[in-house]
Design a protein around this motif. Sequence first.
Motif, PDB file in Angstrom:
ATOM      1  N   PRO A 184     -10.799  -6.403  -5.023  1.00 64.27           N
ATOM      2  CA  PRO A 184     -12.027  -5.616  -4.915  1.00 64.27           C
ATOM      3  C   PRO A 184     -12.554  -5.196  -6.277  1.00 64.27           C
ATOM      4  N   THR A 185     -13.863  -5.358  -6.440  1.00 66.18           N
ATOM      5  CA  THR A 185     -14.529  -4.892  -7.651  1.00 66.18           C
ATOM      6  C   THR A 185     -15.846  -4.265  -7.223  1.00 66.18           C
ATOM      7  N   ALA A 229      -5.359  -5.361  -5.365  1.00 66.78           N
ATOM      8  CA  ALA A 229      -5.449  -5.387  -3.911  1.00 66.78           C
ATOM      9  C   ALA A 229      -5.909  -6.766  -3.432  1.00 66.78           C
ATOM     10  N   GLN A 230      -5.735  -6.995  -2.147  1.00 66.46           N
ATOM     11  CA  GLN A 230      -6.141  -8.266  -1.571  1.00 66.46           C
ATOM     12  C   GLN A 230      -7.630  -8.488  -1.762  1.00 66.46           C
ATOM     13  N   ASP A 231      -8.024  -9.710  -2.040  1.00 68.04           N
ATOM     14  CA  ASP A 231      -9.421 -10.088  -2.284  1.00 68.04           C
ATOM     15  C   ASP A 231     -10.011  -9.450  -3.536  1.00 68.04           C
ATOM     16  N   VAL A 286       2.089   1.861  -3.615  1.00 67.31           N
ATOM     17  CA  VAL A 286       1.159   2.362  -4.629  1.00 67.31           C
ATOM     18  C   VAL A 286       0.465   3.637  -4.192  1.00 67.31           C
ATOM     19  N   HIS A 329       0.828  -1.208   0.000  1.00 65.07           N
ATOM     20  CA  HIS A 329       0.000   0.000   0.000  1.00 65.07           C
ATOM     21  C   HIS A 329       0.859   1.252   0.000  1.00 65.07           C
ATOM     22  N   PHE A 385      -1.974  -2.199  -9.732  1.00 66.25           N
ATOM     23  CA  PHE A 385      -2.123  -2.778  -8.395  1.00 66.25           C
ATOM     24  C   PHE A 385      -3.331  -3.693  -8.352  1.00 66.25           C
TER      25      PHE A 385
END
Lengths: 354, 299, 131
Positions: free
Chosen positions: B86-87, B82-84, B51, B48, B80
């Motif tokens: 995200p959308t 991100a974890q999981d 970025v 984090h 980037f």
Amino acid sequence: MTRFAWLQSRTQTLIAAALLATVAVAAAITGVQLSHLYSSLVAHCSSGCDLAIGQFLSHDTFMQQALEILARAVPVLLGIFWGAPLLAREFESGTYRLAWTQGVTRPRWLLTKLAVGGLATLTVAGVLTLTITWWYRAHDKLGTTAYAVFDRRDIAPVAYALFAFASGALIGAIARRTVPAMAATLGVFVFARVAMSAWIRPHLLTPIHETLSLQGAGPDAPVHLGLGFSNGGPLRVFAQGDGPPNSWALSSHLIDGAGHQVSSGQMAAFFHQHCPNVNLQPPPSPTGPGMVRGTAAGPGRACLAQVAETFRVLVTYQPANRYWTFQWLETGIFVALALAAVGACYWWVTRRTN
Amino acid sequence: MTAAVETSALGKRYGRRWALTDCTLSVPRGRVVGLVGPNGAGKSTLMHLAVGLLRPSAGTISVLGGDPGSGSAQLARVGFLAQDSPTYARLTVGQHLQMGQWLNLTWDSDFAASRIDQLGLDLNQRAGTLSGGQRAQLALTLAVAKRPELLMLDEPVAALDPLARREFLQTLMEVVAVRGVSVVLSSHLIADLERVCDYLVVLVAGQVALIGEVDELLACHHRLTGSRRDPLRIPANQLVIEESHAEKQSTLLVRTQDPILDPSWAVSSVTLDDLVLAYMRQARDAAAKSPECGLVVAR
Amino acid sequence: MIDFHLEPASGVPTYVQLVQQVHQALQLGLLEPGDRLPTAQQVVSALAINPNTVLKAYRDLEREGLVRARPGLGTFVVGRLPRTDPAAQAKFRKSLHAWLRSARDAGLSAEEIEAIYRTAVRDFCADEGVA
């Protein structure tokens, strides 16, 4: 980014637009009917207009109630459903990690979202308030005073809506959880509106003080005078003065010759001295609460006449011609609060490192 | 050549807890860098920071020679995930591609369209109804289509089933082969990364425990097995990372550039997994960081 | 065109496995001069390994003179594995057999013999600089 911000809010905006269109159409149809009714009932009436006016004012109470509810509710609803989730949802679902790593900087992302949502809020609130103000134009002249419906007409509700939206966005950015943010937005809005109405607005401009004589008090006069018992207590004088027509009466007090407000002790002494034949305590079997007006028995009337000679009424009011000044002041204050919320939101989102 | 990611005494604090402390590293470009460490080691925090989602509490970090998140130009160079993954659950796959086009300076829409096609995703399907693997692939497509120089992926395969995991890595390696992007991907399991990484950073408790080229690290670490003896009698140029002693046998994990000449040791090679675990244990036991191979190497 | 596969648990570095598989394919006649090896993209797409690994393997093969990279076209097989003379192979097998028998007579167990052999091969290769 503008297109994307619109894409994100498209569904909710179109739903609101559809609802607004429904309301506008209903208002247009019924409003035209009202116009005709006005022409036929009221416009040409020469005498005995009270009946005609009464008939007119009680027409279509459903629409009256509906529009009043909308006028009160829509500004805060816009704040709760458009403002609070605007940023809270992005943080809650983690999508800010996607949005902030594309090609737009955080400031541009934030300001665009606020601008698009703010413009939509402005439009919806503006069209609605315009519609309602137009629909009520005859009612407001006949059945009430402008000040009585101050916060549901003209431009103030639009400012309320902008404030609700901006403060909702700020609260959402801080809380980072949608539902708590919605609740807090409601709370903040209610507090701000109550604070403004009760404590701030009356003092924005120095009110006018006028002393009215109690002689000639009556139901149609600007002063009303009466004697009675309230809540089983001792004898009291009920004296009230209205300001000029369509003014906003802030307060009215009974004052003595020197201009000081009359205390209950003063009043009791006056009764002892000048109203010896009047019962100072309520009758043992009360016939009901309420006042004994000027049409009471002889001793009561004599007492009232004495009161009218000795005392006067001090009325504090804002005159009718200040209505629009107050509207602009109210709008200005809430728009300034909205801008302050936007500024705080900008600082919070771009400067805070988490 | 500027490093892909370079930090100097980087620190990040949440309230009173330091997630990263005095983290100094430099990873070169043109590699697939694995960032490994236990949960809570600071991998996400480091990503984090790189970025621009976070700002340092102490020290500095530069990515591709620039300040992270410092403007559209820098944002365009780094992709980037991100974890999981995200959308936007309510937006469709197609609308996500539109978002990519609208929000990015450079956007390879042909690549994005053909990738979605290859993946068999329905453009009109809402992202919220996609499976975990499909979301990860969509997010990867978005990150790659903006044509970055560096891809940073935060635990991209942690929540995926084995098939989705394999397909994701296949896609990622294809992208590296064709476009030559540098990649930094993190995981708390070295097994995820073993196949694909040629550079390794091991992060434990907010600090760098091990860093270097995978081939070099594997070449200079050996497992020595032999009769029980005092490890202090090992020559100075061999650094003992870990030792265990049974009644009659000693086993050492040593680090050295030189060949093992003592014939009384049976020498065997170490897997990357063993190596990482050993260093994680060592770091956890708060040993000092050692010199020689395993040190920060700037290329 | 050959398909590569990976044995991750074998302890052998990936690029060495790729080189060995090319050698085997050449030996078995599955690859002949003029055949094109899979591109790095194709290999990593199938195996999910680092493209540099593939390029390293192909560079080693090129150094051995077995393949040549033609920019824009691919990597092509150009050579054959040197086939040792079967008679020479038989001679070495015989001398190895004799060595094994003498080691056995000296009392060494199978594991000891294997350990000695492995160490010797490794040290010998290290000296020679061969992977």
